[in-house]
Write a protein that holds these residues in place. Structure first.
Motif, PDB file in Angstrom:
ATOM      1  N   LEU A 142     -12.495  21.034   8.377  1.00  0.00           N
ATOM      2  CA  LEU A 142     -12.200  22.262   7.650  1.00  0.00           C
ATOM      3  C   LEU A 142     -10.868  22.874   8.054  1.00  0.00           C
ATOM      4  O   LEU A 142     -10.286  23.652   7.304  1.00  0.00           O
ATOM      5  CB  LEU A 142     -13.315  23.288   7.879  1.00  0.00           C
ATOM      6  CG  LEU A 142     -14.663  22.970   7.235  1.00  0.00           C
ATOM      7  CD1 LEU A 142     -15.698  23.994   7.658  1.00  0.00           C
ATOM      8  CD2 LEU A 142     -14.559  22.917   5.719  1.00  0.00           C
ATOM      9  N   LYS A 143     -10.371  22.514   9.236  1.00  0.00           N
ATOM     10  CA  LYS A 143      -9.160  23.140   9.760  1.00  0.00           C
ATOM     11  C   LYS A 143      -7.903  22.332   9.455  1.00  0.00           C
ATOM     12  O   LYS A 143      -6.794  22.858   9.517  1.00  0.00           O
ATOM     13  CB  LYS A 143      -9.273  23.308  11.278  1.00  0.00           C
ATOM     14  CG  LYS A 143     -10.528  24.007  11.736  1.00  0.00           C
ATOM     15  CD  LYS A 143     -10.665  23.918  13.246  1.00  0.00           C
ATOM     16  CE  LYS A 143     -12.014  24.402  13.716  1.00  0.00           C
ATOM     17  NZ  LYS A 143     -12.185  24.220  15.176  1.00  0.00           N
ATOM     18  N   ARG A 144      -8.068  21.063   9.162  1.00  0.00           N
ATOM     19  CA  ARG A 144      -6.924  20.165   9.001  1.00  0.00           C
ATOM     20  C   ARG A 144      -6.859  19.605   7.582  1.00  0.00           C
ATOM     21  O   ARG A 144      -7.851  19.566   6.856  1.00  0.00           O
ATOM     22  CB  ARG A 144      -7.028  18.996   9.996  1.00  0.00           C
ATOM     23  CG  ARG A 144      -7.180  19.409  11.440  1.00  0.00           C
ATOM     24  CD  ARG A 144      -5.922  20.053  11.981  1.00  0.00           C
ATOM     25  NE  ARG A 144      -6.063  20.534  13.342  1.00  0.00           N
ATOM     26  CZ  ARG A 144      -5.806  19.814  14.431  1.00  0.00           C
ATOM     27  NH1 ARG A 144      -5.414  18.568  14.307  1.00  0.00           N
ATOM     28  NH2 ARG A 144      -5.960  20.339  15.633  1.00  0.00           N
ATOM     29  N   LEU A 145      -5.673  19.157   7.228  1.00  0.00           N
ATOM     30  CA  LEU A 145      -5.515  18.406   5.985  1.00  0.00           C
ATOM     31  C   LEU A 145      -6.160  17.035   6.167  1.00  0.00           C
ATOM     32  O   LEU A 145      -5.923  16.351   7.167  1.00  0.00           O
ATOM     33  CB  LEU A 145      -4.036  18.256   5.646  1.00  0.00           C
ATOM     34  CG  LEU A 145      -3.684  17.495   4.363  1.00  0.00           C
ATOM     35  CD1 LEU A 145      -2.449  18.102   3.715  1.00  0.00           C
ATOM     36  CD2 LEU A 145      -3.436  16.008   4.632  1.00  0.00           C
ATOM     37  N   THR A 146      -6.996  16.643   5.233  1.00  0.00           N
ATOM     38  CA  THR A 146      -7.545  15.288   5.233  1.00  0.00           C
ATOM     39  C   THR A 146      -7.001  14.546   4.018  1.00  0.00           C
ATOM     40  O   THR A 146      -6.716  15.154   2.983  1.00  0.00           O
ATOM     41  CB  THR A 146      -9.082  15.294   5.198  1.00  0.00           C
ATOM     42  OG1 THR A 146      -9.539  16.034   4.056  1.00  0.00           O
ATOM     43  CG2 THR A 146      -9.646  15.923   6.456  1.00  0.00           C
ATOM     44  N   PHE A 147      -6.825  13.243   4.159  1.00  0.00           N
ATOM     45  CA  PHE A 147      -6.250  12.473   3.057  1.00  0.00           C
ATOM     46  C   PHE A 147      -6.946  11.131   2.930  1.00  0.00           C
ATOM     47  O   PHE A 147      -7.490  10.594   3.899  1.00  0.00           O
ATOM     48  CB  PHE A 147      -4.742  12.265   3.266  1.00  0.00           C
ATOM     49  CG  PHE A 147      -4.395  11.313   4.379  1.00  0.00           C
ATOM     50  CD1 PHE A 147      -4.120   9.973   4.117  1.00  0.00           C
ATOM     51  CD2 PHE A 147      -4.353  11.746   5.702  1.00  0.00           C
ATOM     52  CE1 PHE A 147      -3.808   9.095   5.139  1.00  0.00           C
ATOM     53  CE2 PHE A 147      -4.039  10.878   6.735  1.00  0.00           C
ATOM     54  CZ  PHE A 147      -3.766   9.545   6.457  1.00  0.00           C
ATOM     55  N   ASN A 148      -6.903  10.618   1.709  1.00  0.00           N
ATOM     56  CA  ASN A 148      -7.494   9.311   1.440  1.00  0.00           C
ATOM     57  C   ASN A 148      -6.618   8.547   0.459  1.00  0.00           C
ATOM     58  O   ASN A 148      -6.455   8.973  -0.684  1.00  0.00           O
ATOM     59  CB  ASN A 148      -8.897   9.456   0.842  1.00  0.00           C
ATOM     60  CG  ASN A 148      -9.507   8.099   0.498  1.00  0.00           C
ATOM     61  OD1 ASN A 148      -9.492   7.194   1.305  1.00  0.00           O
ATOM     62  ND2 ASN A 148     -10.037   7.974  -0.700  1.00  0.00           N
ATOM     63  N   PRO A 149      -5.995   7.433   0.894  1.00  0.00           N
ATOM     64  CA  PRO A 149      -5.267   6.575  -0.049  1.00  0.00           C
ATOM     65  C   PRO A 149      -6.287   5.737  -0.823  1.00  0.00           C
ATOM     66  O   PRO A 149      -6.608   4.610  -0.453  1.00  0.00           O
ATOM     67  CB  PRO A 149      -4.382   5.719   0.863  1.00  0.00           C
ATOM     68  CG  PRO A 149      -5.110   5.686   2.175  1.00  0.00           C
ATOM     69  CD  PRO A 149      -5.897   6.957   2.279  1.00  0.00           C
ATOM     70  N   GLY A 150      -6.816   6.314  -1.895  1.00  0.00           N
ATOM     71  CA  GLY A 150      -7.973   5.734  -2.566  1.00  0.00           C
ATOM     72  C   GLY A 150      -7.696   4.426  -3.272  1.00  0.00           C
ATOM     73  O   GLY A 150      -8.524   3.509  -3.250  1.00  0.00           O
ATOM     74  N   ILE A 151      -6.525   4.307  -3.917  1.00  0.00           N
ATOM     75  CA  ILE A 151      -6.185   3.088  -4.653  1.00  0.00           C
ATOM     76  C   ILE A 151      -4.727   2.743  -4.381  1.00  0.00           C
ATOM     77  O   ILE A 151      -3.853   3.616  -4.465  1.00  0.00           O
ATOM     78  CB  ILE A 151      -6.392   3.257  -6.174  1.00  0.00           C
ATOM     79  CG1 ILE A 151      -7.862   3.574  -6.493  1.00  0.00           C
ATOM     80  CG2 ILE A 151      -5.958   1.995  -6.921  1.00  0.00           C
ATOM     81  CD1 ILE A 151      -8.115   3.852  -7.963  1.00  0.00           C
ATOM     82  N   ILE A 152      -4.471   1.492  -4.061  1.00  0.00           N
ATOM     83  CA  ILE A 152      -3.097   1.011  -3.927  1.00  0.00           C
ATOM     84  C   ILE A 152      -3.000  -0.346  -4.607  1.00  0.00           C
ATOM     85  O   ILE A 152      -3.868  -1.202  -4.450  1.00  0.00           O
ATOM     86  CB  ILE A 152      -2.660   0.943  -2.444  1.00  0.00           C
ATOM     87  CG1 ILE A 152      -1.181   0.584  -2.321  1.00  0.00           C
ATOM     88  CG2 ILE A 152      -3.544   0.008  -1.644  1.00  0.00           C
ATOM     89  CD1 ILE A 152      -0.616   0.790  -0.922  1.00  0.00           C
ATOM     90  N   HIS A 153      -1.972  -0.489  -5.414  1.00  0.00           N
ATOM     91  CA  HIS A 153      -1.816  -1.737  -6.168  1.00  0.00           C
ATOM     92  C   HIS A 153      -0.333  -2.039  -6.297  1.00  0.00           C
ATOM     93  O   HIS A 153       0.445  -1.203  -6.765  1.00  0.00           O
ATOM     94  CB  HIS A 153      -2.433  -1.601  -7.561  1.00  0.00           C
ATOM     95  CG  HIS A 153      -2.340  -2.849  -8.378  1.00  0.00           C
ATOM     96  ND1 HIS A 153      -1.286  -3.096  -9.232  1.00  0.00           N
ATOM     97  CD2 HIS A 153      -3.159  -3.924  -8.460  1.00  0.00           C
ATOM     98  CE1 HIS A 153      -1.468  -4.277  -9.813  1.00  0.00           C
ATOM     99  NE2 HIS A 153      -2.603  -4.791  -9.365  1.00  0.00           N
ATOM    100  N   GLY A 154       0.072  -3.226  -5.847  1.00  0.00           N
ATOM    101  CA  GLY A 154       1.493  -3.530  -5.938  1.00  0.00           C
ATOM    102  C   GLY A 154       1.805  -4.989  -5.727  1.00  0.00           C
ATOM    103  O   GLY A 154       0.946  -5.806  -5.388  1.00  0.00           O
TER     104      GLY A 154
END
Length: 390
Positions: free
Chosen positions: A243-255
């Motif tokens: 709740l205190k920090r930014l959370t992130f998720n690279p959900g999809i990567i295509h290259g």
């Protein structure tokens, strides 16, 4: 009708989103309400994406739920995900917790009040498309001015003694990276890999997730208390910082084009949950600075949202929860996003409270206890009684 049977019926109607077809489940609710003397109106955002409103303009309370669910595959489930099987004190199936259980508890509470010969001191809304952002659901109804600012309880699953009065912000970015192609055997001496550029940004996001953000003392106390509840619910090490920090998720990567060619293109879908105190505009500026070969081709952002804990809706809900469950009851803020963010932007005072097994959100063997359904219905009945008296 018993609340567990209503929940079972709702779960048995497949309303996976995507594709988001909710006409059948909305028709079930329309018929149910008509059967207890409550007239409603269906709003068709598309041929298959339906919403329902039963509005009384004289009331100051809106009870709300979404009827779409995330997709489920049959494999590894104890009971088929759309069976609505009742066994062992549970209703099993996709959506039992998120959030057809909450919708069932609303309907059961309405039926109980009508059967007692009393008017319903609330409007009702059941919407589609919550699971993919609300464009065809809550946002559609708001754009049509079919919903009007008031106190709103959304029956999303919450901890039993802790209604939710706020959610972290949400930012979803589609970033397109460009590289300089070359023979793979000569990389990195020759060429620039778009895939590595995307990975570099993902690496940088770990720095952003370690940052702290100042908030006022009252909000800080709520965040601290909420973090404790979150830790108890999930039993996961380090969860107190979510709740205190930014959370992130690279959900999809295509290259990439070929294994022996330095990648010229790479697309990354990045989702971030934004804590209170974080300036989203500055955050996105820093991300662009650390992705010189990336172009943000689409972005959706929502600031963290919050309902004043001193408002009557919060105190009434906490009071009714305490009557049913006993023990210490207090509001919390949440790590996820919901339709509440759209409503708060339009002036609604929103709280979330509903039955469910939170650890099984979107999981295999999603289920809800019959006891939680029955108690949620009692709590909603108590809230309706209090609003009728005001």
């Amino acid at each position: 009708m018993q609340v567990n049977r209503i929940c079972s019926d709702l779960v048995a109607i497949n309303s996976e989103n995507p594709p988001g077809a909710t006409a059948e489940v909305i028709e079930y609710i329309r018929v149910f309400l008509e059967g207890i003397g409550i007239r409603s109106q269906v709003f068709e955002a598309s041929k298959d994406e339906h919403n329902l409103i039963a509005e009384d303009p004289s009331t100051s309370l809106l009870l709300m739920g979404h009827v779409d669910v995330v997709p489920a595959r049959d494999e590894t489930w104890t009971h088929p995900p759309f069976s609505g099987h009742i066994e062992g004190g549970f209703v099993w199936g996709r959506g039992a917790t998120d959030m057809k259980g909450g919708c069932a508890a609303i309907l059961a509470a309405c039926e109980a009040r009508v059967n007692q010969g009393m008017e319903l001191p609330a409007s009702l809304a059941f919407v589609c498309d919550e699971e993919t952002g609300g464009k065809q659901g809550t946002r559609y109804l708001l754009s049509k001015k079919a919903l009007h600012p008031c106190d709103c309880l959304i029956a999303e699953p919450t901890p039993t003694r802790h209604p939710t009065i706020g959610q972290k912000g949400l930012s979803r970015l589609d970033v397109r990276f460009s590289g300089t192609p070359g023979h793979g055997s000569l990389y990195p001496a020759v060429g620039v890999s778009a895939i590595v550029e995307a990975m570099d940004l993902i690496g940088y996001m770990k720095t952003e997730s370690a940052a702290s953000y100042p908030v006022d003392e009252n909000l800080q106390e709520i965040i601290e208390a909420s973090s404790g509840v979150l830790s108890q619910e999930f039993h996961i090490e380090g969860v107190r910082d979510i709740l205190k920090r930014l959370t992130f998720n690279p959900g999809i990567i295509h290259g990439g084009e070929k294994s022996n060619v330095v990648a010229q293109h790479c697309d990354l879908e990045l989702e971030m949950r934004i804590p209170w105190g974080c300036d989203i505009t500055k955050l996105l500026s820093r991300i662009r600075e650390h992705a010189p070969r990336g172009t943000v081709v689409s972005a959706e952002t929502n600031e963290p949202s919050f309902t004043d804990p001193s408002c009557p809706l919060v105190s009434i809900t906490c009071s009714e929860i305490a009557k049913v469950y006993g023990g210490k009851t207090f509001p919390i803020v949440q790590w996820a996003a919901s339709d509440a963010r759209h409503l708060r932007l339009k002036g609604f005072r929103v709280i979330e409270y509903g039955p469910g097994e939170i650890s099984l959100l979107h999981a295999v063997d999603e289920r809800v206890t019959v006891d939680a359904l029955e108690k949620a219905s009692l709590i909603y009945q108590g809230i309706l009684k209090r609003y009728a008296e005001n």
